[in-house]
Design an enzyme around this catalytic site. Structure first.
Site, mmCIF file in Angstrom:
data_model
loop_
_atom_site.group_PDB
_atom_site.id
_atom_site.type_symbol
_atom_site.label_atom_id
_atom_site.label_comp_id
_atom_site.label_asym_id
_atom_site.label_seq_id
_atom_site.Cartn_x
_atom_site.Cartn_y
_atom_site.Cartn_z
ATOM 1 N N ASN A 96 0.863 -1.183 0.000
ATOM 2 C CA ASN A 96 0.000 0.000 0.000
ATOM 3 C C ASN A 96 0.900 1.233 0.000
ATOM 4 O O ASN A 96 1.334 1.698 1.051
ATOM 5 C CB ASN A 96 -0.904 -0.037 1.240
ATOM 6 N N ARG B 292 -2.318 -1.779 -3.749
ATOM 7 C CA ARG B 292 -3.374 -0.781 -3.668
ATOM 8 C C ARG B 292 -3.114 0.254 -4.752
ATOM 9 O O ARG B 292 -2.008 0.795 -4.854
ATOM 10 C CB ARG B 292 -3.354 -0.093 -2.307
ATOM 11 N N HIS C 57 -9.856 6.014 -1.233
ATOM 12 C CA HIS C 57 -9.785 5.319 0.070
ATOM 13 C C HIS C 57 -10.933 4.326 0.244
ATOM 14 O O HIS C 57 -11.346 4.022 1.366
ATOM 15 C CB HIS C 57 -9.849 6.317 1.250
ATOM 16 N N LEU D 142 -8.605 9.829 7.985
ATOM 17 C CA LEU D 142 -7.776 11.023 8.110
ATOM 18 C C LEU D 142 -6.312 10.633 8.204
ATOM 19 O O LEU D 142 -5.867 10.070 9.214
ATOM 20 C CB LEU D 142 -8.196 11.819 9.358
ATOM 21 N N ASN E 166 -2.376 11.358 5.691
ATOM 22 C CA ASN E 166 -1.712 12.385 4.891
ATOM 23 C C ASN E 166 -2.682 12.862 3.810
ATOM 24 O O ASN E 166 -2.804 14.044 3.528
ATOM 25 C CB ASN E 166 -0.431 11.821 4.289
ATOM 26 N N ARG F 227 -2.316 18.955 0.130
ATOM 27 C CA ARG F 227 -3.354 19.340 -0.839
ATOM 28 C C ARG F 227 -4.315 20.351 -0.238
ATOM 29 O O ARG F 227 -4.681 20.245 0.934
ATOM 30 C CB ARG F 227 -4.172 18.113 -1.263
ATOM 31 N N PHE G 62 1.189 15.643 10.713
ATOM 32 C CA PHE G 62 0.387 16.118 11.842
ATOM 33 C C PHE G 62 1.148 16.061 13.168
ATOM 34 O O PHE G 62 0.837 16.804 14.085
ATOM 35 C CB PHE G 62 -0.931 15.335 11.939
ATOM 36 N N ARG G 63 2.142 15.164 13.278
ATOM 37 C CA ARG G 63 2.933 15.138 14.513
ATOM 38 C C ARG G 63 3.740 16.421 14.646
ATOM 39 O O ARG G 63 3.793 17.026 15.715
ATOM 40 C CB ARG G 63 3.871 13.924 14.530
ATOM 41 N N GLU H 179 -6.896 -1.886 5.192
ATOM 42 C CA GLU H 179 -6.997 -1.945 3.730
ATOM 43 C C GLU H 179 -6.257 -3.165 3.208
ATOM 44 O O GLU H 179 -6.648 -3.766 2.212
ATOM 45 C CB GLU H 179 -6.396 -0.667 3.124
HETATM 46 P P1 AMP Z 1 -1.377 7.961 6.704
HETATM 47 O O1 AMP Z 1 -1.488 8.702 5.424
HETATM 48 O O2 AMP Z 1 -2.644 7.250 7.103
HETATM 49 O O3 AMP Z 1 -0.173 7.068 6.790
HETATM 50 O O4 AMP Z 1 -1.169 9.050 7.832
HETATM 51 C C1 AMP Z 1 -0.054 9.896 7.877
HETATM 52 C C2 AMP Z 1 -0.330 10.993 8.921
HETATM 53 O O5 AMP Z 1 -0.702 10.363 10.161
HETATM 54 C C3 AMP Z 1 0.853 11.884 9.213
HETATM 55 O O6 AMP Z 1 0.430 13.243 9.189
HETATM 56 C C4 AMP Z 1 1.273 11.523 10.627
HETATM 57 O O7 AMP Z 1 1.621 12.654 11.355
HETATM 58 C C5 AMP Z 1 0.049 10.908 11.229
HETATM 59 N N1 AMP Z 1 0.456 9.820 12.103
HETATM 60 C C6 AMP Z 1 0.814 8.598 11.746
HETATM 61 N N2 AMP Z 1 1.174 7.852 12.832
HETATM 62 C C7 AMP Z 1 1.046 8.653 13.899
HETATM 63 C C8 AMP Z 1 1.279 8.507 15.304
HETATM 64 N N3 AMP Z 1 1.710 7.335 15.826
HETATM 65 N N4 AMP Z 1 1.024 9.556 16.088
HETATM 66 C C9 AMP Z 1 0.571 10.730 15.585
HETATM 67 N N5 AMP Z 1 0.340 10.927 14.255
HETATM 68 C C10 AMP Z 1 0.580 9.913 13.434
#
Ligand code: AMP
Length: 397
Positions: free
Chosen positions: A7, A90, A179, A208, A210, A240, A283-284, A385
């Site tokens: 993925n 994916r 998604h 929710l 990236n 985006r 987001f972190r 997924e």
């Molecule tokens: P994704 O696209 O589902 O992989 O999500 C990526 C986003 O999720 C990024 O902005 C990360 O900051 C946030 N994220 C992923 N893992 C964590 C975590 N353990 N704690 C806080 N944010 C996370």
């Protein structure tokens, strides 16, 4: 039968090696921060977690590292690549070229190539992933599993844009949604968790990460979703813009001397959380900066929560009520402040968060974070997924 699921997202790559007879996950992991500093692989196998910190400039580097780990003496679970029966990939955008899970061949790859323009951040990553796997494992059966299938049940009035109808017919310019495997999995898992039949429930699923999208699921079927013709639409995302008046793009192109295609690249890669905050798309990083008082990071997070809240409200109206609100994916599963921001103000509509329960530590299981007197169940469900992709791949090969 062992299926390897790949993925590949825009900045992350998740994988699982699944024993299909038992649906046991033999090994799984995530490559994070691909294309940005601080690349990291977290690989879980044999009851242990292996963390490898290595720069991952591209998805090819990420997949090569994953394959290295799968056959590694300590971290590996197979002796050689021969033990992998098939690979499921994916793929984000199918347009109207593919309507279901499809075998990877030279012919289907040629048909997939032009669809990158529908998902410029994701489809090229998936193609890189497929090509890297084909090079390393020649002759291996592989499937492409599309995000769009689950949204095929949207009614015409929901997927149609208010453009000239003849243009829609000629060019299939319409909302496809993305998604889909995630929205499908978490809406099904929500019903199962609550011991209810999917047909009885009105669910809003918030994927929710990236990239983010929100869907309205009525009786197990998707009736609307926030992403559109491409994954650019809907809520603002890592890089985006999300929904924007197209006239603003024309204006910006003139002011910044950009071509239209440069403008699209700008909206896909330089806007969203990154553009507003000037800090990061992650987001972190954003929550850390906001906690330190960075106003633009705080503003980006406020805009994200506000936009998501508006979609939840709109879909409550579209569904004619709501039984379950689900949060999933990287941000949805791991960021309590985002969940709190989205649900705050929805109490009058029966959505009431339990602040303490919302602060749970993510242990990979389903968490009910709704207050006792909340009419709507609020659930955090780790998305899977990969399992949906593995099942589809196994069925095809
Ligand atoms: P994704 O696209 O589902 O992989 O999500 C990526 C986003 O999720 C990024 O902005 C990360 O900051 C946030 N994220 C992923 N893992 C964590 C975590 N353990 N704690 C806080 N944010 C996370």
């Amino acid at each position: 039968m062992k299926i390897l699921v790949i993925n590949a997202g825009s900045s992350s790559l998740k994988y699982q090696l699944i024993q299909m007879e038992t649906e046991e996950v033999l090994a799984k992991g995530t490559c994070e921060r691909i294309g940005i500093d601080g690349g990291k692989l977290t690989h879980k196998a044999n009851g242990k977690t292996f963390v490898i910190e290595r720069e991952l400039p591209s998805h090819t580097d990420a997949i090569s590292l994953v394959l290295e780990e799968l056959v590694d003496r300590e971290a590996g679970v197979i002796a050689s690549m021969d033990e992998i029966d098939a690979v499921g990939h994916r793929v984000v955008a199918s347009g109207e070229t593919f309507t279901k899970t499809t075998l990877v061949t030279d012919e289907t790859m040629a048909l997939l190539e032009p669809l990158s323009e529908l998902a410029p951040l994701h489809n090229p990553a998936a193609i890189l992933g497929i090509n890297a796997c084909r090079a390393v494992m020649p002759g291996k059966k592989m499937a492409m599993v599309f995000d769009t299938s689950f949204h095929a049940t949207m009614p015409e009035y929901a997927y149609q844009y208010a453009i000239d109808y003849d243009d829609y017919k000629a060019y299939q310019v319409r909302k496809y949604g993305f998604h889909g495997t995630s929205h499908k999995f978490v809406s099904g898992a929500a019903a199962e968790y609550l011991g209810r039949k999917p047909e009885e429930l009105k669910i809003v699923t918030c994927h929710l990460g990236n990239g983010s999208s929100i869907s309205a699921v009525d009786g197990g079927k998707c009736i609307d979703t926030s992403m559109g013709f491409t994954p650019l639409a809907g809520v603002p995302m890592g890089t985006r813009s999300g929904d924007i008046d197209v006239a603003a793009l024309e204006f910006l192109c003139k002011k910044k001397n950009m071509t239209f295609s440069e403008g699209m690249n700008y909206l896909n890669k330089k806007c969203g959380m990154l553009g507003v905050s000037g800090v990061s798309s992650d987001f972190r990083d954003l929550t850390a900066a906001a906690e330190k008082g960075n106003r633009r990071a705080e503003l980006a997070l406020e805009m994200f929560a506000y936009s998501c809240k508006k979609y939840v409200g709109a879909y409550m109206a579209a569904l004619g009520g709501l039984d379950v609100l689900v949060f999933t994916a990287g941000v949805g599963e791991n960021t309590p402040s985002v969940r709190a921001g989205i649900t705050s103000g929805l109490e009058a509509f029966g959505v009431k968060l339990d602040k303490k329960k919302n602060e749970f530590r993510n242990d990979g299981s389903i968490h009910d974070i709704s207050a006792k007197d909340s009419k709507v169940k609020i659930l955090v469900i780790p998305t899977n997924e990969e399992l949906v992709i593995a099942r589809e791949t196994a069925a095809l090969v």
